[in-house]
Design an enzyme around this catalytic site. Structure first.
Site, PDB file in Angstrom:
ATOM      1  N   GLU A 182     -84.056 127.773  40.629  1.00 51.52           N
ATOM      2  CA  GLU A 182     -83.675 128.328  39.316  1.00 51.52           C
ATOM      3  C   GLU A 182     -84.541 129.203  38.655  1.00 51.52           C
ATOM      4  OE1 GLU A 182     -81.090 126.108  35.754  1.00 51.52           O
ATOM      5  OE2 GLU A 182     -82.404 124.828  37.045  1.00 51.52           O
ATOM      6  N   LYS A 196     -74.457 129.663  35.222  1.00 54.68           N
ATOM      7  CA  LYS A 196     -74.501 128.476  35.163  1.00 54.68           C
ATOM      8  C   LYS A 196     -73.462 127.823  34.291  1.00 54.68           C
ATOM      9  CE  LYS A 196     -77.892 124.783  34.743  1.00 54.68           C
ATOM     10  NZ  LYS A 196     -79.391 124.167  34.686  1.00 54.68           N
ATOM     11  N   CYS A 227     -78.455 123.141  39.788  1.00 54.08           N
ATOM     12  CA  CYS A 227     -79.265 122.377  39.139  1.00 54.08           C
ATOM     13  C   CYS A 227     -78.500 121.138  38.534  1.00 54.08           C
ATOM     14  CB  CYS A 227     -80.113 122.862  38.353  1.00 54.08           C
ATOM     15  SG  CYS A 227     -81.640 121.653  37.776  1.00 54.08           S
ATOM     16  N   SER A 280    -115.741 106.873  30.062  1.00 56.93           N
ATOM     17  CA  SER A 280    -116.220 105.947  29.278  1.00 56.93           C
ATOM     18  C   SER A 280    -116.703 104.524  30.107  1.00 56.93           C
ATOM     19  CB  SER A 280    -114.958 105.375  28.011  1.00 56.93           C
ATOM     20  OG  SER A 280    -113.968 104.848  29.071  1.00 56.93           O
TER      21      SER A 280
END
Length: 715
Positions: free
Chosen positions: A44, A113, A174, A360
């Site tokens: 896309e 789309k 999509c 750490s």
């Protein structure tokens, strides 16, 4: 019997990188043609990159997209192949997210789309308008730059399908696959046999299964060939697009690309027989529905995707007769691969010289360091396979001269060149955490520094005493909660200052140019609870574990111990999580879960109910009183829910400052586009909490579990 060679591609595109995006598109077409493909589908918005965000509203972005498309149309690579290309298009002064279908230097059709992704990380309606004239087409007048190449003045624009000599192709974009009434259903009933889906779908832990099942289901009842192309990589934001291009026939996956990869171009091909689709559709009930289906406009092209016969024995061998089992990674593997690929893309595209991490000795910074080591392993593996792009990027990042022959085949050697760790101890730090940090650095090969910062903490504390006349004390020394918290925050914030100092100057110390990106290591649960100091060492450039839960991080470390041959990781798993910001005494050792008033497992539950299930305080209580009712009384559940929402609300302002983190979890509290909520709350929620209390007092107590077993039950 005719056959069809089809192709889906994954490209690692970069937002607004028009040169690079063009190069990768043409390379994918070259590879497709070399494999005999006659149809190529890309991801896309591949010309611009998916993540341009508000840049889609700029005229420049549209102009440059047409300029790139003109170069694609001029290229010899596009001759003799049908190509499906993604770009934004302005039609009648409206911006659309489109697929442009081209063949032999001509534009056949522009398909906009119709259904937009507009939740979670997606805001497509901010930039694009959905095409609402279903099964209708209009004339789109092309810009002069395209007319000069194709000789065309106008092309069809809208909801139509492409009819070749031998079959019919329909586009599904999509999000349209994820909608209840997906376009492929009506297109398939009208005779479309091949569906293309160009996607910009991002990675989340455990998400791929849903995507694959939807793609399989799309053609299981309907029949057809489904080509799925997805972007792969980091294109400039928190998301990692996880590829996994697929070809599915009649509900069976017959080809699948990688989910995580350092390759810029990946092409997936398969040879399928169209007769399989036609025989699959020879069902009476389907035929009755198809006979009454509404028709689509057909854009005709004098081109056949299939040959009349098999040209060679190899064609017979390539013909896919059986499906294969889709490949899924375990969540632990997804954490090892997704954030690692994202870190590599971010590093090479930011053109910095490496990463710096305050190490750490706790499990969060350990997980971050292990992910960086996983990145180094992936780079080394790619270099061993001869990936010249990866080798060139690694040489540049490591500061190698242009004529260097160094190849990054040893992940520990690479880590020593580009990964810098530092243990920033104080009088409150333990011997164990310092030892674990040093041993981990040695095991993964990072360039490690060890320091004590007590003089800085003392200087700030003395400055305050000089100005005010009073010196703050820790709680264990008789100080108030305010004093105790302030002294903890001094240490945390000074670590952030030191991190940026060392990140800027360590390359200089080593005789190199440039600077380092500072990595944060706050997990999603601590961010949700607000259990961190604002602008402390979790304030960094990027955070690879920012949307990963403590529970999943522990599983990842357990997996990495064996997969990466790092036995040192067992010590991190066995250690009690602690911030080490308060003095350790014979009767007190600071512990994270005790400080928070809730366990990490409970935080994961609260987070999913709050975000994914959209629960407020009252509905969260009603759910948990049933789920936890066998080992907690209604009043106990009520107190836990109220405590979580109180702490979440009063610390909500911290989430607006979270370091940009790799998006991996649906309940991430990232305030930047994903979790949009106010940051000033009535933190005691008087109406909601009162309703919870009223119900809790009426409900029967069903708990039968001893209090010592409660923690185990909530996990």
């Amino acid at each position: 019997m005719g056959h069809l060679i089809t192709v889906a591609t994954s490209l690692n595109q970069w937002a607004l990188d028009f040169d690079g995006n063009l190069e990768r598109i043409l390379e994918s077409i070259r590879i497709a043609k070399e494999r005999g493909a006659t149809l190529r589908v890309g991801p896309e918005l591949e010309i611009t990159g998916y993540g341009c965000l508000d840049h889609f509203l700029e005229g420049d972005t549209i102009l440059h997209s047409w300029e790139v498309l003109a170069k694609i149309l001029e290229a010899e690579e596009v001759e003799g192949i049908l190509c499906d290309i993604g770009m934004p298009v302005i039609h009648k002064n409206v911006i659309y997210n489109c697929r442009v279908i081209i063949h032999d230097r001509k534009i056949l059709h522009i398909r906009p789309k119709m259904w937009m992704a507009n939740n979670g990380n997606y805001r497509e309606l901010r930039y694009f308008t959905p095409w609402q004239k279903h099964r209708q087409v209009e004339d789109h007048y092309l810009p002069r730059i395209i007319h000069a190449v194709t000789g065309q003045t106008k092309v069809p624009f809208g909801d139509a399908v492409v009819s070749t000599v031998d079959t019919c192709i329909g586009v599904e974009l999509c999000e349209e696959l994820f909608t209840p009434a997906s376009p492929h259903i009506l297109m398939g009933l009208d005779g479309v046999e091949i569906f293309t889906n160009s996607s910009g779908s991002h990675h989340e832990l455990r998400k791929l299964y849903r995507r694959i099942e939807l793609i399989k289901e799309a053609t299981l009842k309907l029949g057809g060939v489904y080509l799925y192309a997805n972007q792969q990589g980091c294109d400039g934001d928190r998301l990692y697009y996880d590829g996994c291009a697929m070809i599915v026939v009649n509900g069976k996956v017959i080809a699948q690309g990688s989910q995580f990869s350092l390759n810029d171009v990946e092409v997936v091909t398969a040879t399928v027989d169209l007769e399989d689709v036609r025989s699959h559709r020879a069902v009476s009930s389907r035929s009755m529905q198809a006979a009454s289906a509404e028709r689509y406009n057909r854009i005709e092209v004098d081109f056949a995707l299939s040959g009349d016969k098999f040209d060679s024995v190899k064609d017979l061998e390539d013909l896919v007769l059986h499906d294969w089992e889709p490949k899924y990674h375990k969540p632990e593997e997804e954490i090892a691969l997704g954030p690692a690929c994202w870190l590599w893309d971010y590093l090479r595209r930011s053109r910095t010289q490496g990463y710096f991490l305050p190490l750490s000795g706790g499990i969060d910074s350990c997980a971050t360091a292990t992910i960086v080591f996983s990145m180094c392993r992936l780079v080394a593996e790619a270099a061993q396979r001869g990936n010249q792009h990866v080798i060139a990027d690694a040489r540049r990042i490591a500061g190698e001269p242009e004529d260097s022959t160094w190849i990054p085949t040893d992940p520990r050697d690479l880590a020593n060149r580009i990964f810098h760790t530092c243990y920033m101890g104080t009088e409150n730090s333990s011997v164990d955490t310092r030892k674990r940090a040093k041993e981990l650095a040695e095991a993964i090969g990072s360039y490690h520094t060890d320091l004590n910062m007590d003089t800085l903490v003392t200087a700030v504390r003395n400055l305050f005493a000089f100005v005010t006349g009073v010196k703050p004390q820790y709680r264990v020394h008789g100080g108030t909660n305010a004093e105790n918290l302030a002294l903890q925050n001094i240490q945390a914030r000074l670590r952030m200052v030191l991190a940026y100092l060392f990140a800027q100057l360590l390359p200089w110390v080593r005789g190199r140019n440039g600077g380092l990106l500072v990595l944060g290591s706050a997990n999603v649960d601590e961010s949700l609870r607000g259990y961190f100091t604002k602008y402390d060492c979790s304030s960094a450039d990027i955070n690879p574990i920012g949307a990963i839960s403590k529970v999943d991080l522990k599983r990842f470390i357990a997996y990495s111990k064996d997969a990466f041959e790092l036995p040192v990781l067992q010590g991190f798993l066995d250690a009690v999580p602690t911030a080490e910001l308060e003095p350790i005494t014979e009767t007190y050792v600071q512990a994270d879960e005790a400080d928070m008033g809730m366990t990490y497992d409970e935080l994961s539950v609260f987070g999913r109910l709050r975000k994914v299930d959209k629960c407020g305080p009252y509905s969260m209580f009603t759910k948990l009183v049933h789920e936890w009712g066998s080992f907690l009384s209604p009043l106990q559940v009520a107190e836990k829910v109220k405590h979580f929402f109180f702490e979440y609300a009063r610390n909500r302002h911290k989430m607006t400052t979270l370091t940009p983190g790799y998006h991996a979890e649906q309940y991430s509290p990232d305030d930047n586009r994903f979790d949009l909520r106010p940051f000033l709350y009535p933190s005691r929620f008087p109406w909601q909490f009162r309703k919870i209390d009223q119900l809790a007092t009426k409900l029967p107590d069903r708990s039968t579990v001893h209090p010592a077993e409660v923690k185990e039950k909530t996990e």
